[in-house]
Motif scaffolding. Structure first.
Motif, PDB file in Angstrom:
ATOM      1  N   SER A   1       4.785  -6.404  -2.606  1.00  0.00           N
ATOM      2  CA  SER A   1       4.313  -6.278  -3.742  1.00  0.00           C
ATOM      3  C   SER A   1       2.924  -6.341  -4.098  1.00  0.00           C
ATOM      4  N   ILE A   2       2.514  -5.857  -5.287  1.00  0.00           N
ATOM      5  CA  ILE A   2       1.018  -5.674  -5.695  1.00  0.00           C
ATOM      6  C   ILE A   2       1.084  -6.505  -6.999  1.00  0.00           C
ATOM      7  N   ASP A   3       0.139  -7.359  -7.192  1.00  0.00           N
ATOM      8  CA  ASP A   3       0.025  -8.064  -8.670  1.00  0.00           C
ATOM      9  C   ASP A   3      -1.397  -7.975  -9.059  1.00  0.00           C
TER      10      ASP A   3
ATOM     11  N   GLU B   1       9.999  -3.594  -7.672  1.00  0.00           N
ATOM     12  CA  GLU B   1      10.553  -4.117  -6.481  1.00  0.00           C
ATOM     13  C   GLU B   1      10.961  -2.644  -5.791  1.00  0.00           C
ATOM     14  N   GLY B   2      10.700  -2.644  -4.535  1.00  0.00           N
ATOM     15  CA  GLY B   2      11.368  -1.401  -3.829  1.00  0.00           C
ATOM     16  C   GLY B   2      10.559  -0.093  -4.197  1.00  0.00           C
TER      17      GLY B   2
ATOM     18  N   PHE C   1       3.831   2.778   1.737  1.00  0.00           N
ATOM     19  CA  PHE C   1       2.759   2.122   2.625  1.00  0.00           C
ATOM     20  C   PHE C   1       3.513   1.396   4.076  1.00  0.00           C
ATOM     21  N   THR C   2       4.612   1.890   4.105  1.00  0.00           N
ATOM     22  CA  THR C   2       5.230   1.148   5.536  1.00  0.00           C
ATOM     23  C   THR C   2       4.567   1.995   6.725  1.00  0.00           C
ATOM     24  N   THR C   3       4.121   1.021   7.709  1.00  0.00           N
ATOM     25  CA  THR C   3       3.245   1.502   8.803  1.00  0.00           C
ATOM     26  C   THR C   3       3.803   1.043   9.904  1.00  0.00           C
ATOM     27  N   PRO C   4       3.804   1.510  11.007  1.00  0.00           N
ATOM     28  CA  PRO C   4       4.208   0.861  12.361  1.00  0.00           C
ATOM     29  C   PRO C   4       3.235  -0.173  12.597  1.00  0.00           C
ATOM     30  N   LEU C   5       3.763  -1.606  13.122  1.00  0.00           N
ATOM     31  CA  LEU C   5       2.923  -2.450  13.669  1.00  0.00           C
ATOM     32  C   LEU C   5       1.972  -2.148  14.715  1.00  0.00           C
ATOM     33  N   GLY C   6       0.800  -2.719  14.661  1.00  0.00           N
ATOM     34  CA  GLY C   6      -0.547  -2.334  15.466  1.00  0.00           C
ATOM     35  C   GLY C   6      -1.096  -0.974  14.935  1.00  0.00           C
TER      36      GLY C   6
ATOM     37  N   PRO D   1      -0.296   7.680  -4.609  1.00  0.00           N
ATOM     38  CA  PRO D   1       0.125   7.891  -5.969  1.00  0.00           C
ATOM     39  C   PRO D   1      -0.011   6.533  -7.032  1.00  0.00           C
ATOM     40  N   VAL D   2      -0.174   7.073  -8.334  1.00  0.00           N
ATOM     41  CA  VAL D   2      -0.303   6.037  -9.238  1.00  0.00           C
ATOM     42  C   VAL D   2       0.833   4.945  -9.153  1.00  0.00           C
ATOM     43  N   ILE D   3       0.379   3.716  -9.187  1.00  0.00           N
ATOM     44  CA  ILE D   3       1.306   2.676  -9.198  1.00  0.00           C
ATOM     45  C   ILE D   3       1.431   1.695 -10.476  1.00  0.00           C
ATOM     46  N   ASN D   4       2.645   1.932 -11.149  1.00  0.00           N
ATOM     47  CA  ASN D   4       2.813   0.844 -12.290  1.00  0.00           C
ATOM     48  C   ASN D   4       3.253  -0.519 -12.117  1.00  0.00           C
ATOM     49  N   LEU D   5       2.493  -1.148 -12.817  1.00  0.00           N
ATOM     50  CA  LEU D   5       2.622  -2.634 -12.815  1.00  0.00           C
ATOM     51  C   LEU D   5       3.333  -3.173 -14.051  1.00  0.00           C
TER      52      LEU D   5
END
Length: 234
Positions: A133-135, A160-161, A166-171, A180-184
Motif C-alpha cells: 500500500s501507499i499512504d 487494495e490490489g 511494482f511486483t519485482t523479483p526478490l534480489g 501510472p498515476v495512482i489515486n489515493l
C-alpha cells in the motif's frame, strides 16, 4: 630536659607525617573502571540521494530514490480546492524492517507541513516483492491548506490490489521513469482526495546486498497515466 624531649618528639612526629604525605603522593591514583556501554550498531553507508531504512543490525533493508507530486483536494466554504505539493530535497526518512515479526517493511518519508509519504512493502509469493500500500498522511489544519473548513489529520490510501505494477523479483530493484498515476482514497470517507504522480523512481526492499541497489527491473512506461507494459528484465 622535658622541653627538649617534647621538642624532639614533635620533630619526629612532623617527620613521620611528611613521610606519609610523600608516600600518598607517590602512590598511583586508581580510577574507577568505566561501566561498559552497549552502543548502537554502526550503520551501513547509504548511497547518495536515497531514502534509506536500516535494520537492527545496521544493514540497509530499504532503498528508494523517489520524485513525487501530490494533488490534494480538500474542503473549503462552498466547495473544494486543490493543493499541489512535492517531496522536497530536505525530506527525511525512517522506517522498520523487522523480518522476524513483521513481513511488511515500511518506509516513511516526511517533510515540513505535516506530510508523511508511506510505502508498505510485502513479499509476493516465494520469489517476488511488491508494494502492499501507499499512504499519504497530511493535516488540513496546516496553513498550507488555505480556507480549509474541515481541518485535521488525514490519511489517503491506495486502492487494495492496485499496485501490481511494482511486483519485482526478490534480489532485484524496480526502476521506472514515469509509473501510472495512482489515486489515493481518504481512509474515513472513501473519497478520492489525492492524485499521486511518481517520476524517476528506483526502489528495493528485501535482499539488499552491500548497501546498494541490485540490478534493476525496468518498466517501459513513458508518460503519466499510461499503462505499464511487461517489465524489461536485465
Amino acid at each position: 630536659m622535658i622541653a627538649v624531649c617534647i621538642c624532639l618528639s614533635f620533630a619526629k612526629c612532623n617527620k613521620t607525617d611528611e613521610n606519609l604525605i610523600r608516600q600518598r603522593r607517590a602512590a598511583p591514583i586508581s580510577s574507577p573502571k568505566p561501566t561498559p556501554v552497549l552502543g548502537l550498531p554502526t550503520k551501513q553507508p547509504a548511497p547518495a540521494f536515497t531514502f534509506t531504512v536500516w535494520d537492527e543490525s545496521g544493514l540497509i533493508c530499504i532503498l528508494a530514490k523517489i520524485e513525487a507530486s501530490f494533488t490534494i483536494t480538500y474542503d473549503i466554504q462552498g466547495g473544494t480546492q486543490q493543493l499541489i505539493d512535492r517531496i522536497p530535497i530536505d525530506a527525511t526518512s525512517k522506517g522498520r524492517c523487522d523480518y522476524l515479526l513483521d513481513e511488511k517493511p515500511v518506509l516513511d518519508v516526511s517533510w515540513i507541513g505535516g506530510f508523511t509519504f508511506r510505502l508498505i512493502f510485502e513479499k509476493v509469493g516465494e520469489s517476488n516483492w511488491g508494494i502492499n500500500s501507499i499512504d499519504l498522511l497530511y493535516n488540513t489544519a496546516d496553513s498550507l491548506f488555505r480556507g480549509s473548513t474541515k481541518g485535521g489529520k488525514k490519511v489517503a490510501r491506495s486502492v487494495e490490489g492496485s499496485l501490481g505494477m511494482f511486483t519485482t523479483p526478490l534480489g532485484k530493484s524496480y526502476l521506472c521513469p514515469s509509473p501510472p498515476v495512482i489515486n489515493l482514497m481518504e481512509s474515513k470517507t472513501g473519497k478520492q482526495t489525492v492524485v499521486l504522480r511518481l517520476t524517476n523512481i528506483q526502489i528495493q526492499a528485501f535482499q539488499i546486498e552491500k548497501g546498494i541497489f541490485a540490478p534493476m527491473v525496468r518498466c517501459s512506461s513513458v508518460g503519466f497515466g499510461s499503462g505499464v507494459q511487461a517489465p524489461i528484465r536485465f
